[in-house]
Design a protein around this motif. Sequence first.
Motif, PDB file in Angstrom:
ATOM      1  N   HIS A 171     -86.888 -40.941 -57.389  1.00 34.77           N
ATOM      2  CA  HIS A 171     -88.215 -40.402 -57.730  1.00 34.77           C
ATOM      3  C   HIS A 171     -89.158 -40.365 -56.529  1.00 34.77           C
ATOM      4  O   HIS A 171     -90.374 -40.287 -56.692  1.00 34.77           O
ATOM      5  N   SER A 172     -88.600 -40.412 -55.343  1.00 37.58           N
ATOM      6  CA  SER A 172     -89.416 -40.295 -54.145  1.00 37.58           C
ATOM      7  C   SER A 172     -89.943 -38.866 -54.003  1.00 37.58           C
ATOM      8  O   SER A 172     -89.265 -37.900 -54.359  1.00 37.58           O
TER       9      SER A 172
ATOM     10  N   ASP B 137     -78.588 -18.456 -57.736  1.00 36.63           N
ATOM     11  CA  ASP B 137     -79.292 -17.441 -58.531  1.00 36.63           C
ATOM     12  C   ASP B 137     -80.033 -16.489 -57.596  1.00 36.63           C
ATOM     13  O   ASP B 137     -80.050 -15.277 -57.812  1.00 36.63           O
ATOM     14  N   GLY B 138     -80.652 -17.043 -56.562  1.00 39.94           N
ATOM     15  CA  GLY B 138     -81.321 -16.200 -55.583  1.00 39.94           C
ATOM     16  C   GLY B 138     -80.349 -15.274 -54.885  1.00 39.94           C
ATOM     17  O   GLY B 138     -80.659 -14.115 -54.588  1.00 39.94           O
ATOM     18  N   MET B 139     -79.144 -15.772 -54.622  1.00 43.44           N
ATOM     19  CA  MET B 139     -78.120 -14.940 -53.998  1.00 43.44           C
ATOM     20  C   MET B 139     -77.753 -13.774 -54.898  1.00 43.44           C
ATOM     21  O   MET B 139     -77.656 -12.622 -54.446  1.00 43.44           O
ATOM     22  N   LEU B 140     -77.558 -14.036 -56.196  1.00 40.20           N
ATOM     23  CA  LEU B 140     -77.226 -12.972 -57.134  1.00 40.20           C
ATOM     24  C   LEU B 140     -78.355 -11.959 -57.250  1.00 40.20           C
ATOM     25  O   LEU B 140     -78.120 -10.762 -57.454  1.00 40.20           O
ATOM     26  N   ALA B 141     -79.594 -12.444 -57.128  1.00 38.37           N
ATOM     27  CA  ALA B 141     -80.748 -11.555 -57.195  1.00 38.37           C
ATOM     28  C   ALA B 141     -80.971 -10.804 -55.887  1.00 38.37           C
ATOM     29  O   ALA B 141     -81.885  -9.978 -55.795  1.00 38.37           O
ATOM     30  N   LYS B 142     -80.135 -11.099 -54.880  1.00 38.35           N
ATOM     31  CA  LYS B 142     -80.259 -10.487 -53.548  1.00 38.35           C
ATOM     32  C   LYS B 142     -81.628 -10.773 -52.942  1.00 38.35           C
ATOM     33  O   LYS B 142     -82.237  -9.932 -52.277  1.00 38.35           O
ATOM     34  N   THR B 143     -82.113 -11.981 -53.214  1.00 41.26           N
ATOM     35  CA  THR B 143     -83.391 -12.439 -52.697  1.00 41.26           C
ATOM     36  C   THR B 143     -83.158 -13.327 -51.475  1.00 41.26           C
ATOM     37  O   THR B 143     -82.151 -14.028 -51.393  1.00 41.26           O
ATOM     38  N   ARG B 144     -84.082 -13.300 -50.529  1.00 41.12           N
ATOM     39  CA  ARG B 144     -83.987 -14.211 -49.394  1.00 41.12           C
ATOM     40  C   ARG B 144     -84.038 -15.653 -49.898  1.00 41.12           C
ATOM     41  O   ARG B 144     -84.897 -15.997 -50.718  1.00 41.12           O
ATOM     42  N   VAL B 145     -83.139 -16.491 -49.408  1.00 38.50           N
ATOM     43  CA  VAL B 145     -83.102 -17.908 -49.770  1.00 38.50           C
ATOM     44  C   VAL B 145     -83.044 -18.736 -48.496  1.00 38.50           C
ATOM     45  O   VAL B 145     -82.215 -18.474 -47.612  1.00 38.50           O
ATOM     46  N   ILE B 146     -83.932 -19.714 -48.407  1.00 41.79           N
ATOM     47  CA  ILE B 146     -83.917 -20.672 -47.304  1.00 41.79           C
ATOM     48  C   ILE B 146     -83.901 -22.079 -47.902  1.00 41.79           C
ATOM     49  O   ILE B 146     -84.610 -22.360 -48.866  1.00 41.79           O
ATOM     50  N   LEU B 147     -83.098 -22.956 -47.343  1.00 38.34           N
ATOM     51  CA  LEU B 147     -83.033 -24.339 -47.802  1.00 38.34           C
ATOM     52  C   LEU B 147     -83.917 -25.212 -46.918  1.00 38.34           C
ATOM     53  O   LEU B 147     -83.827 -25.155 -45.684  1.00 38.34           O
ATOM     54  N   TYR B 148     -84.756 -26.003 -47.572  1.00 33.12           N
ATOM     55  CA  TYR B 148     -85.602 -26.958 -46.857  1.00 33.12           C
ATOM     56  C   TYR B 148     -85.100 -28.350 -47.200  1.00 33.12           C
ATOM     57  O   TYR B 148     -85.263 -28.825 -48.326  1.00 33.12           O
ATOM     58  N   THR B 149     -84.461 -29.020 -46.218  1.00 32.01           N
ATOM     59  CA  THR B 149     -83.698 -30.241 -46.493  1.00 32.01           C
ATOM     60  C   THR B 149     -84.069 -31.374 -45.541  1.00 32.01           C
ATOM     61  O   THR B 149     -83.230 -31.812 -44.732  1.00 32.01           O
ATOM     62  N   PRO B 150     -85.293 -31.881 -45.623  1.00 31.63           N
ATOM     63  CA  PRO B 150     -85.700 -32.946 -44.695  1.00 31.63           C
ATOM     64  C   PRO B 150     -84.954 -34.256 -44.902  1.00 31.63           C
ATOM     65  O   PRO B 150     -84.897 -35.085 -43.998  1.00 31.63           O
ATOM     66  N   ASP B 151     -84.378 -34.444 -46.096  1.00 31.72           N
ATOM     67  CA  ASP B 151     -83.653 -35.695 -46.380  1.00 31.72           C
ATOM     68  C   ASP B 151     -82.166 -35.444 -46.594  1.00 31.72           C
ATOM     69  O   ASP B 151     -81.514 -36.145 -47.364  1.00 31.72           O
ATOM     70  N   ALA B 152     -81.631 -34.455 -45.892  1.00 31.83           N
ATOM     71  CA  ALA B 152     -80.242 -34.033 -46.115  1.00 31.83           C
ATOM     72  C   ALA B 152     -79.245 -35.174 -45.949  1.00 31.83           C
ATOM     73  O   ALA B 152     -78.347 -35.350 -46.786  1.00 31.83           O
ATOM     74  N   LYS B 153     -79.383 -35.956 -44.900  1.00 31.65           N
ATOM     75  CA  LYS B 153     -78.419 -37.023 -44.636  1.00 31.65           C
ATOM     76  C   LYS B 153     -78.375 -38.023 -45.779  1.00 31.65           C
ATOM     77  O   LYS B 153     -77.293 -38.366 -46.280  1.00 31.65           O
ATOM     78  N   GLU B 154     -79.537 -38.475 -46.224  1.00 33.96           N
ATOM     79  CA  GLU B 154     -79.605 -39.455 -47.310  1.00 33.96           C
ATOM     80  C   GLU B 154     -79.143 -38.852 -48.635  1.00 33.96           C
ATOM     81  O   GLU B 154     -78.381 -39.479 -49.380  1.00 33.96           O
ATOM     82  N   TYR B 155     -79.595 -37.631 -48.906  1.00 32.04           N
ATOM     83  CA  TYR B 155     -79.272 -37.010 -50.198  1.00 32.04           C
ATOM     84  C   TYR B 155     -77.784 -36.708 -50.316  1.00 32.04           C
ATOM     85  O   TYR B 155     -77.157 -36.993 -51.344  1.00 32.04           O
ATOM     86  N   LEU B 156     -77.214 -36.138 -49.270  1.00 31.13           N
ATOM     87  CA  LEU B 156     -75.796 -35.765 -49.315  1.00 31.13           C
ATOM     88  C   LEU B 156     -74.902 -36.990 -49.449  1.00 31.13           C
ATOM     89  O   LEU B 156     -73.866 -36.945 -50.111  1.00 31.13           O
ATOM     90  N   SER B 157     -75.297 -38.091 -48.838  1.00 28.21           N
ATOM     91  CA  SER B 157     -74.470 -39.294 -48.909  1.00 28.21           C
ATOM     92  C   SER B 157     -74.559 -39.963 -50.277  1.00 28.21           C
ATOM     93  O   SER B 157     -73.607 -40.607 -50.725  1.00 28.21           O
ATOM     94  N   SER B 158     -75.697 -39.792 -50.954  1.00 28.13           N
ATOM     95  CA  SER B 158     -75.876 -40.454 -52.243  1.00 28.13           C
ATOM     96  C   SER B 158     -75.338 -39.642 -53.409  1.00 28.13           C
ATOM     97  O   SER B 158     -74.892 -40.201 -54.407  1.00 28.13           O
TER      98      SER B 158
END
Length: 380
Positions: free
Chosen positions: A215-216, A291-312
Motif C-alpha cells: 500500500h505504498s 488493452d492500450g496496444m489493442l487500441a493502437k494507443t501510445r503506451v509508456i510504462l512508468y516504473t520507478p520501483d521496478a526492481k522491488e516490484y518485479l522481485s516481489s
Amino acid sequence: MTNMALYIWYKFVGAIFRLFPINPRLIVVSNFFGKGYGDSPKYVVEEIFEQNKDYKIVWLVKKYDHNMPDKVRQVKRGTFSELYYLSTARVWIDNSRKHAGITKRKGQFYIQTWHGGIALKKIEGDSKEALTTNYIKSAKSDSKMIDVLLSNSKYFSKIFEKSFWYEGIIKETGMPRSDIFFRSTDNIKMKVRDFYGLQSNQKIALYVPTFRDDHSSDAYDLEYLKLLDELGKKFGEDWIILVRMHPNAGEYQSKVRYSSKVLDGSKYSDVNELIMSSDLVITDYSSCMFDGMLAKTRVILYTPDAKEYLSSRGMYFSLAELPFPHGKNNEELRRIIRTYDDDRMREAYRKFAKIVGMVDDGGASKRVVDLISDQIGEVK
C-alpha cells in the motif's frame, strides 16, 4: 460476516434453493465480486441485448449501480436472492473467483471470462506464495466448477493450463471487453469528452497504475504538469491527464491535487472507454498496457520501483521483452516522450501480438453469446 460464516451461508442455505428447478433462460452475472456493470461480462450482456435474446439477466452487486441497463435485475450479494438466483440459473458468467461455499449443480453452465488477457504479473498458481489460504481454496473450488475458460492468446492459454488449477475447456475467443477496440471510436470519444467537459482539440493522457501490496504510494510520483508540458511540445495541442488508480490504491486517488489539467479518472465507469479515448496511456505493471496496444494507443510504462516490484510479484515478461518504452523516473519519462516514434510503436505492437498469438478481433462477445445460445438451447 467471517469467511467461515459465509462458507456456511453459501453451502447450507444454498442447498435449500437447489431444490428449486433451473430456469433455462436465466443468466447470473458477476464482475469483481460485485463491483457492478463492467469488464468482459458487460460486453457479453450488451451482445445479448444486441441479438434480442429472450434471456433474463441478473447481476450480482455490492451496491446499486446506476450504470446498469434497466433490463438487468440487480441483486445484492450476501442475500437470499443471490443464493436463489445462483441456484436456479442455467448460466453463470464471472470474471473473478467464486466463494468456496458456492456450489454449481448439474444442468448449470459456468463461463469464466477472467479479468485480463495477456498478463505481465504472474497469476494464481504461479504466484501462490502471495495468495491467502482462503483464496487458494476458493480458486480451486471455482476451477472445478468452470465449464469454459476464455483466453485471448496461445500464450495465455498455456498460462491457464499450468497455473489455474483447471483441467477443462479453454476457448480462445478473445476477450469480450477488448471488442470495443475494434469498433468505431467517434461516439465513445465524444461520450468521454462530454463527461469531462473537454474541448475537441484537447488531448488525453491516461495515468492508470496498479496497486502495491504494501500500500505504498511512493511510486505514484508522476510530475503531471511537467509531463503535460512535454506532451504539448512533442505532439502539439492542449493536453489534460486523467488519473485513475487501482481500486486497491483508492486512498491515493483522494490525495491527488485536481485542476483543469489534472482530472479524476476514477469517476468514469469503463476504463476501456477511457483507453480508447486517450492519446497516451501511462501505466506500470497493469495489464491495461495490452488493452492500450489493442487500441493502437501510445503506451509508456512508468516504473520507478521496478526492481522491488518485479522481485516481489514475479513476471511472465521482462520489461525489455514488452513492446512499450519504460522509464524509471520522471526525467526518463519525459525523454521517452521527446523521442517517441509512432511508426516504431506500431511495428513493436505487431511483432508482440504475433509472438504471443493474440486472437482478439472484435468478435469475442458474439462467440460467447453463441456459446450461451448453444447451452440454453439444450434445455427444453
